[in-house]
Design a protein around this motif. Sequence first.
Motif, short mmCIF file in Angstrom:
data_model
loop_
_atom_site.label_atom_id
_atom_site.label_comp_id
_atom_site.label_asym_id
_atom_site.label_seq_id
_atom_site.Cartn_x
_atom_site.Cartn_y
_atom_site.Cartn_z
N ASP A 14 0.83 -1.20 0.00
CA ASP A 14 0.00 0.00 0.00
C ASP A 14 0.87 1.26 0.00
N LEU A 15 0.27 2.33 -0.48
CA LEU A 15 0.91 3.65 -0.47
C LEU A 15 0.05 4.57 0.37
N TYR A 16 0.69 5.36 1.24
CA TYR A 16 -0.03 6.26 2.12
C TYR A 16 0.40 7.71 1.88
N ARG A 17 -0.58 8.60 1.98
CA ARG A 17 -0.32 10.03 1.94
C ARG A 17 -0.45 10.57 3.36
N VAL A 67 -1.32 18.19 13.12
CA VAL A 67 -1.33 16.76 13.43
C VAL A 67 -1.30 15.97 12.12
N ALA A 68 -0.46 14.96 12.07
CA ALA A 68 -0.32 14.17 10.85
C ALA A 68 -1.64 13.48 10.52
N ALA A 69 -2.13 13.72 9.31
CA ALA A 69 -3.34 13.06 8.83
C ALA A 69 -2.93 12.03 7.79
N VAL A 70 -3.34 10.78 7.99
CA VAL A 70 -2.90 9.66 7.15
C VAL A 70 -4.06 9.18 6.30
N ARG A 71 -3.79 8.97 5.02
CA ARG A 71 -4.81 8.44 4.10
C ARG A 71 -4.15 7.44 3.16
N ARG A 72 -4.80 6.31 2.95
CA ARG A 72 -4.28 5.33 2.00
C ARG A 72 -4.62 5.80 0.59
N VAL A 73 -3.62 5.82 -0.28
CA VAL A 73 -3.80 6.24 -1.65
C VAL A 73 -4.46 5.11 -2.44
N ASP A 74 -5.48 5.45 -3.23
CA ASP A 74 -6.12 4.46 -4.08
C ASP A 74 -5.22 4.16 -5.28
N LEU A 75 -4.71 2.96 -5.35
CA LEU A 75 -3.80 2.56 -6.43
C LEU A 75 -4.59 1.89 -7.55
N HIS A 76 -4.52 2.48 -8.73
CA HIS A 76 -5.14 1.88 -9.91
C HIS A 76 -4.02 1.18 -10.69
N GLY A 77 -3.68 0.01 -10.18
CA GLY A 77 -2.58 -0.76 -10.73
C GLY A 77 -2.18 -1.82 -9.74
N PRO A 78 -1.09 -2.53 -9.98
CA PRO A 78 -0.67 -3.60 -9.08
C PRO A 78 -0.20 -3.04 -7.74
N PRO A 79 -0.27 -3.84 -6.68
CA PRO A 79 0.22 -3.38 -5.38
C PRO A 79 1.72 -3.16 -5.40
N LEU A 80 2.19 -2.29 -4.51
CA LEU A 80 3.62 -1.99 -4.41
C LEU A 80 4.30 -2.93 -3.42
N THR A 81 4.04 -4.22 -3.59
CA THR A 81 4.68 -5.23 -2.74
C THR A 81 6.19 -5.17 -2.91
N ASN A 82 6.92 -5.29 -1.79
CA ASN A 82 8.37 -5.16 -1.78
C ASN A 82 8.81 -3.75 -2.20
N GLY A 83 7.90 -2.77 -2.03
CA GLY A 83 8.25 -1.40 -2.36
C GLY A 83 9.40 -0.89 -1.52
N ASP A 84 10.36 -0.28 -2.19
CA ASP A 84 11.58 0.19 -1.53
C ASP A 84 11.72 1.69 -1.78
N LEU A 96 12.63 -7.20 -4.42
CA LEU A 96 12.66 -8.64 -4.71
C LEU A 96 11.94 -8.98 -6.02
N ASP A 97 11.10 -8.08 -6.50
CA ASP A 97 10.40 -8.31 -7.75
C ASP A 97 11.20 -7.86 -8.97
N ASN A 98 12.35 -7.23 -8.74
CA ASN A 98 13.15 -6.67 -9.84
C ASN A 98 12.27 -5.81 -10.76
N THR A 99 11.52 -4.92 -10.14
CA THR A 99 10.52 -4.13 -10.87
C THR A 99 10.66 -2.64 -10.55
N LEU A 100 10.46 -1.82 -11.58
CA LEU A 100 10.31 -0.38 -11.43
C LEU A 100 8.93 -0.02 -11.96
N THR A 101 8.22 0.84 -11.24
CA THR A 101 6.91 1.29 -11.70
C THR A 101 6.85 2.81 -11.68
N ARG A 102 6.08 3.36 -12.62
CA ARG A 102 5.84 4.80 -12.68
C ARG A 102 4.35 5.05 -12.51
N TRP A 103 4.00 6.01 -11.66
CA TRP A 103 2.62 6.29 -11.31
C TRP A 103 2.31 7.77 -11.55
#
Length: 330
Positions: free
Chosen positions: A216-219, A225-242, A257-264
């Motif tokens: 997941d990606l959070y804004r 006070v920090a306000a946290v919201r999960r970003v709605d991802l229209h695409g594959p999950p960012l598993t192993n996101g670094d 670990l996925d050897n993947t780069l994604t652009r959003w």
Amino acid sequence: MGVCTCVSRAALWPPPPRSPPSRSRYHSAPVPPRPTPRRRASPPPSRCPVSASTRRASPRIRGRGTCTSARSARERSTGRSRDRPPPSPSCPPAPTANGLRVDGAGHLWVIDSSKGVTVYDVRTRALTARFDVTGGAPSLVNDLTVAPDGTVYLTDSLRTVIYRVTPEQLARGGSGTLTAWADLTDRIHSDTYTLNGIVSDADGRHLYVVDMGAGDLYRVTTGGVAAVRRVDLHGPPLTNGDGLELRGRTLWAAQNLDNTLTRWRLNGSGSAARVTRSVTDPALQVPTTLTHDGAFGGQLLVVRSQFDKGGPLGDGTPEEPFTVASVDGI
């Protein structure tokens, strides 16, 4: 868009040494191999057993914008069976240098994942300040970002919190402590590794942070006070996101670990993002961080960690020299 199409259009060249030819083009920036160290006397036996992955935790190669200083299995993984539990207080971990950033005032921030962050003056190389985590709970300080006003935000992958260091705290110098500024444990329920890459937007109003376990990606809003919201991802999950990189409303992510780069592409409010490009190729060699550099024609510069070759994520021997890859088409 299929993976093969993405890889061929992304064009990565050259492939890593001794690897089969790839359909991609990478422009790699090789790092010179280290000189042969002098032989030293063996140290006395330690009461704390040192594993093979701990021995590899010392920096190996430095040069031209990359440092393949080791990172522990805990810091870039998703809690799989290969990962070891956090070390006990009686057997402290070896120092690391896993998160680096230079701020606008000429300070180099260096994360030691098990302890905190150290700040140096780039010009004089003098140590300016140090901020340490406190308490007995396991901690893994992982990544950091510098907001336009000079405030630094850091992720903790085990405590699932974001720390904050203000310019006023830095100006006092000396030693300080890292205290949790934003706590995401009420949103992320995991006993493994969570928060990893973090970036600030151009005006410093929002941070974006990836949960590498759930993908997941959070804004996070920085004012008050920090306000946290999960970003709605229209695409594959960012598993192993670094590592993350943000320019305007374009966000790039490395998925190690996925050897993947994604652009959003983020929407106007930053509450949703749509994937616009994806590259998956083993020639990325477990990418851990990346930056978009206009000096290289708008290409992505990607650190190829080789953590799966004799490092924290696999057996074997890494191929030298280590390289930073310049990736076209994404």
